[in-house]
Design a protein around this motif. Structure first.
Motif, PDB file in Angstrom:
ATOM      1  N   GLY A  37      84.599  29.347  63.873  1.00 43.91           N
ATOM      2  CA  GLY A  37      85.971  29.673  64.238  1.00 43.91           C
ATOM      3  C   GLY A  37      86.329  29.250  65.649  1.00 43.91           C
ATOM      4  N   GLY A  38      85.326  29.151  66.532  1.00 44.10           N
ATOM      5  CA  GLY A  38      85.571  28.659  67.880  1.00 44.10           C
ATOM      6  C   GLY A  38      86.028  27.213  67.861  1.00 44.10           C
ATOM      7  N   THR A  39      85.478  26.417  66.923  1.00 49.21           N
ATOM      8  CA  THR A  39      85.911  25.032  66.772  1.00 49.21           C
ATOM      9  C   THR A  39      87.361  24.976  66.334  1.00 49.21           C
ATOM     10  N   ASP A  40      87.741  25.849  65.409  1.00 52.69           N
ATOM     11  CA  ASP A  40      89.139  25.898  64.980  1.00 52.69           C
ATOM     12  C   ASP A  40      90.059  26.207  66.156  1.00 52.69           C
TER      13      ASP A  40
ATOM     14  N   TYR B  42      93.747  27.607  55.810  1.00 51.27           N
ATOM     15  CA  TYR B  42      93.046  26.678  56.681  1.00 51.27           C
ATOM     16  C   TYR B  42      93.703  25.300  56.661  1.00 51.27           C
ATOM     17  N   LEU B  43      94.073  24.843  55.460  1.00 45.38           N
ATOM     18  CA  LEU B  43      94.710  23.531  55.351  1.00 45.38           C
ATOM     19  C   LEU B  43      96.039  23.503  56.096  1.00 45.38           C
TER      20      LEU B  43
ATOM     21  N   ASP C  12      91.018  16.146  55.820  1.00 44.63           N
ATOM     22  CA  ASP C  12      89.654  15.729  55.461  1.00 44.63           C
ATOM     23  C   ASP C  12      88.623  16.461  56.326  1.00 44.63           C
ATOM     24  N   PHE C  13      89.054  16.823  57.559  1.00 37.10           N
ATOM     25  CA  PHE C  13      88.134  17.521  58.459  1.00 37.10           C
ATOM     26  C   PHE C  13      87.728  18.872  57.877  1.00 37.10           C
ATOM     27  N   TYR C  14      88.667  19.537  57.205  1.00 43.19           N
ATOM     28  CA  TYR C  14      88.358  20.841  56.622  1.00 43.19           C
ATOM     29  C   TYR C  14      87.261  20.707  55.580  1.00 43.19           C
ATOM     30  N   TRP C  15      87.412  19.712  54.676  1.00 45.63           N
ATOM     31  CA  TRP C  15      86.404  19.554  53.623  1.00 45.63           C
ATOM     32  C   TRP C  15      85.070  19.117  54.224  1.00 45.63           C
ATOM     33  N   TYR C  16      85.128  18.346  55.303  1.00 45.97           N
ATOM     34  CA  TYR C  16      83.896  17.945  56.005  1.00 45.97           C
ATOM     35  C   TYR C  16      83.151  19.164  56.527  1.00 45.97           C
ATOM     36  N   THR C  17      83.877  20.128  57.098  1.00 47.84           N
ATOM     37  CA  THR C  17      83.199  21.304  57.654  1.00 47.84           C
ATOM     38  C   THR C  17      82.531  22.119  56.553  1.00 47.84           C
TER      39      THR C  17
ATOM     40  N   HIS D 103      80.527  24.546  59.980  1.00 44.79           N
ATOM     41  CA  HIS D 103      79.841  24.942  58.757  1.00 44.79           C
ATOM     42  C   HIS D 103      80.869  25.508  57.782  1.00 44.79           C
ATOM     43  N   SER D 104      80.404  25.844  56.614  1.00 39.26           N
ATOM     44  CA  SER D 104      81.274  26.462  55.622  1.00 39.26           C
ATOM     45  C   SER D 104      81.537  27.909  56.008  1.00 39.26           C
ATOM     46  N   TRP D 105      82.745  28.377  55.755  1.00 34.76           N
ATOM     47  CA  TRP D 105      82.989  29.801  55.969  1.00 34.76           C
ATOM     48  C   TRP D 105      82.458  30.581  54.778  1.00 34.76           C
ATOM     49  N   GLY D 106      82.225  31.869  54.992  1.00 39.05           N
ATOM     50  CA  GLY D 106      81.745  32.723  53.919  1.00 39.05           C
ATOM     51  C   GLY D 106      82.418  34.073  53.977  1.00 39.05           C
TER      52      GLY D 106
END
Length: 690
Positions: A604-607, A648-649, A660-665, A626-629
């Motif tokens: 979340g810090g990256t966001d 998020y999108l 595309d960055f979201y799916w990459y994370t 990484h993926s959120w959970g």
């Protein structure tokens, strides 16, 4: 665990001094030819240039003592003497006697510094002098969990120089007085010296052998009165080896003689515990300034461009005239963050020593000013241009750490583990860990452990093998905090995992020095350099929580001039909804985000970093994804068209980041792991703007 790669610290010269300690009960006397009281006050004025007075009673302090600490001591003294706070002493006889005797409270930043200031003076045998150190003055101490020693030392001066002299039959610090008779009962008998053991029924068991019978009376008075006033109510576990009657009721029930004496209104002793909030008189601090060797350091401003004096939280840091401010700021921030992460007792040991960090350009600059720097002892120096290198920067040679950070490891050994009695067990553990490492041929020490140093600190360290132990801890830090980025100096292992497996005692040393205080779960804080909330740059550290949105709104309302947020250590978010709302506040206010060379954002810090209208990073900065959970499911358990992805999108679209960055994370690493982005991926997804 503190991540040293996300902190800031310094290197090279340590030196010593001969410390003059003040005798029993901290009350100073001299056996030299004695001057008059007025002559003695002139000497004190020269050594201790800051001064104020309370009803004519002098308070003097070294030039480096923070003014707020001096003011607090003055207010506490005033409250003891004017307990109803009407601006008039409750007992004129006490004040008059203290003034007559030249009673003086002397304050230094630490015991060492004050000892140096007073060591060459010739003071009157009849002059009552009580020492107090800024490192033990804690205004609002009860609220912070720290005991304010001002309550003790100021009271010692008042009872010793005032009450014992005005009322010798009642308060005389000698056998046969009322208070001495009460003390003999409290100790289970009359003892002119410390007994090998106190009788079982004794509730006062003072055991400092430097404290003779008169001093014992002074200490007894302090314990009894402050217990009656409520200062000891929550401290039984800390004081029970010396004093057992920690409440007013216990004193009244168990020691009626002292209770009756101290609460007798005829003597006008305090009935309300001082708290430092005294409004009847506003005390003014004057400063002697003749630049003729009278105690004012007239050279400090000539030699140093940047000066940060010691506080409750960190050691003093002085930056020379010819260095870059950026280097000084890096060192200052490193030192502060490492001090914040140290074990409390180890940190206090450094503060007690009064050691100062000098930030100078190179060894030649150090030599050019060596006589002056020697006057500041004890000191440590680091260089900003030594062999073309700036030691305040992280380097591959130091496993991605700055020399600043690593040099503090030496100071920890020299000034805390070696010198503080309460850390002797920790020093023994360090020796054992070192033996484990060398016996397994894991650590190969260099040559620099010779004798014959000019200064006492180095020689003392050499005599006790502390130089090699300091080198050992220096190199331990490379392994423990270096993130496996490079060589570990005199170790022949290169990773923290190897350290934990092969030298577990060494690993535990670092765990003990830098205890995990759950910093990673603390809500993010926002601070300004040097506390200047008018600055346009704010520094963020910590986890994004449900409080962060309100914190950011309040921050930007109170400091609308902010243009840049430096994200030093933001490991993630525990409330993604709040995180995205808080991030939008950053974008709405047009704030740039920046990650320094030793900084880290993740999850979340990256966001939140992406909210910056302009986004920059320094080489070495880390960005984790990484993926959120949530609950039993992770983001990858939902189809791409599921509504859980929408928030998020939408956010990435608002920040002009390709979705595309979201799916990459999500694919980069599972929720319980992390991927540190490569330079190529940072560029590919436009994570930075320049």
């Amino acid at each position: 665990m503190m991540n040293l790669s996300n902190t800031r610290l310094a290197s090279s010269m340590l030196a010593a001094l001969l410390i003059t300690t003040l005798a029993g009960c901290n009350d100073s006397t001299s056996d030299k030819t004695t001057p008059t009281t007025s002559e003695a006050q002139k000497q004190l004025s020269a050594a201790l240039p800051q001064a104020t007075n309370v009803f004519g009673i002098q308070i003097r302090a070294t030039a480096a003592t923070p003014k707020e600490k001096i003011m607090h001591a003055a207010n506490v003294m005033a409250q003891y003497l004017d307990n109803n706070e009407d601006g008039i002493p409750d007992n004129d006889l006490i004040v008059a006697k203290m003034v007559e005797k030249g009673a003086t409270l002397v304050i230094g930043t630490t015991e060492n510094e004050l000892g140096r200031a007073l060591g060459q003076l010739t003071l009157s045998d009849d002059m009552a002098i009580q020492d107090l150190y800024a490192s033990e003055i804690h205004p609002k101490g009860t609220n912070s969990g720290q005991f304010d020693a001002t309550l003790e030392e100021v009271l010692h001066l008042i009872t010793h120089a005032g009450y014992a002299a005005v009322y010798p039959a009642a308060f005389g610090e000698k056998t046969g007085s009322d208070i001495a008779n009460a003390m003999d009962i409290a100790r289970g008998g009359r003892f002119d010296t410390i007994p090998s053991s106190y009788p079982e029924q004794a509730w006062y068991r003072y055991d400092d052998e430097s404290c003779e019978y008169d001093c014992m009376v002074t200490e007894y008075t302090y314990w009894a009165l402050t217990s009656i006033l409520g200062a000891q109510e929550t401290r039984l576990s800390n004081i029970s080896q010396e004093w057992k009657l920690h409440t007013k009721d216990l004193v009244e029930q168990t020691d009626p003689a002292i209770f009756s004496l101290l609460t007798n209104p005829a003597y006008a002793l305090a009935t309300v515990l001082p708290d430092g909030d005294y409004d009847a008189i506003n005390f003014a601090i004057t400063v002697s300034d003749t630049s003729s060797g009278n105690g004012v350091d007239s050279n400090k401003a000539k030699v140093f461009e940047y000066i940060t004096e010691q506080s409750d939280d960190t050691i003093a840091v002085y930056g020379a005239k010819n260095i870059e401010k950026l280097s000084y700021d890096r060192a200052l921030a490193d030192i502060q963050l490492v001090m914040d992460s140290l074990d409390a007792d180890v940190k206090q040991g450094l503060l007690n020593s009064g050691v100062k960090m000098l930030i100078v350009s190179n060894e030649q600059a150090l030599d050019d000013n060596i006589d002056y720097f020697q006057s500041l002892l004890p000191v440590e120096a680091i260089y900003t241009v030594q062999d073309g290198l700036d030691e305040t920067l992280a380097s591959a040679e130091n496993a991605g750490l700055s020399t600043t950070k690593l040099e503090l490891m030496y100071l920890v050994v020299y000034y805390s583990l070696l010198t503080e009695d309460n850390l002797s067990a920790a020093y023994s553990e360090l020796q054992t860990a070192y033996a484990e490492a060398t016996s397994k041929n894991l650590f190969i020490p260099g040559k620099a452990y010779q004798d014959g140093y000019d200064d006492e600190i180095h020689q003392h360290a050499s005599d006790n093998n502390a130089l090699k132990y300091g080198s050992y801890v220096f190199n331990l830090a490379k392994l423990y905090f270096g993130d496996d980025k490079g060589p570990a100096g005199e170790f022949n292992i290169t990773t923290r995992a190897q350290l934990q497996r092969k030298n577990p005692l060494g690993y535990q040393i670092m765990e003990n020095l830098f205890p995990d205080d759950d910093d990673e779960n603390k809500s993010a804080s926002f601070t300004f350099k040097d506390g200047d909330n008018s600055a346009d740059t704010v520094y963020m550290n910590g986890l994004i929580t449900s409080d962060t949105l309100d914190d950011i709104k309040t921050l930007l309302e109170q400091s609308p001039q902010i243009t840049t947020m430096v994200m030093q250590n933001v490991p993630g978010s525990i409330d993604d909804e709040i995180n995205l709302l808080a991030s939008r506040e950053i974008r709405k206010h047009g704030i740039a985000t920046h990650i320094p060379a030793d900084g880290m954002v993740a999850s979340g810090g990256t966001d939140m970093f992406l909210a910056g209208i302009k986004r920059t990073i320094e080489p070495g900065a880390k960005i984790g994804v990484h993926s959120w959970g949530g609950g039993d499911l992770a983001a990858t358990d939902y189809s791409r068209d599921h509504e859980v992805h929408v928030q998020y999108l939408d956010y990435y679209k608002e920040m002009n980041i390709n979705t595309d960055f979201y799916w990459y994370t999500l694919e980069a690493a599972p929720a319980d792991d992390i991927l540190w982005m490569s330079e190529q991926d940072i560029a590919k997804y436009n994570v930075v703007t320049e």
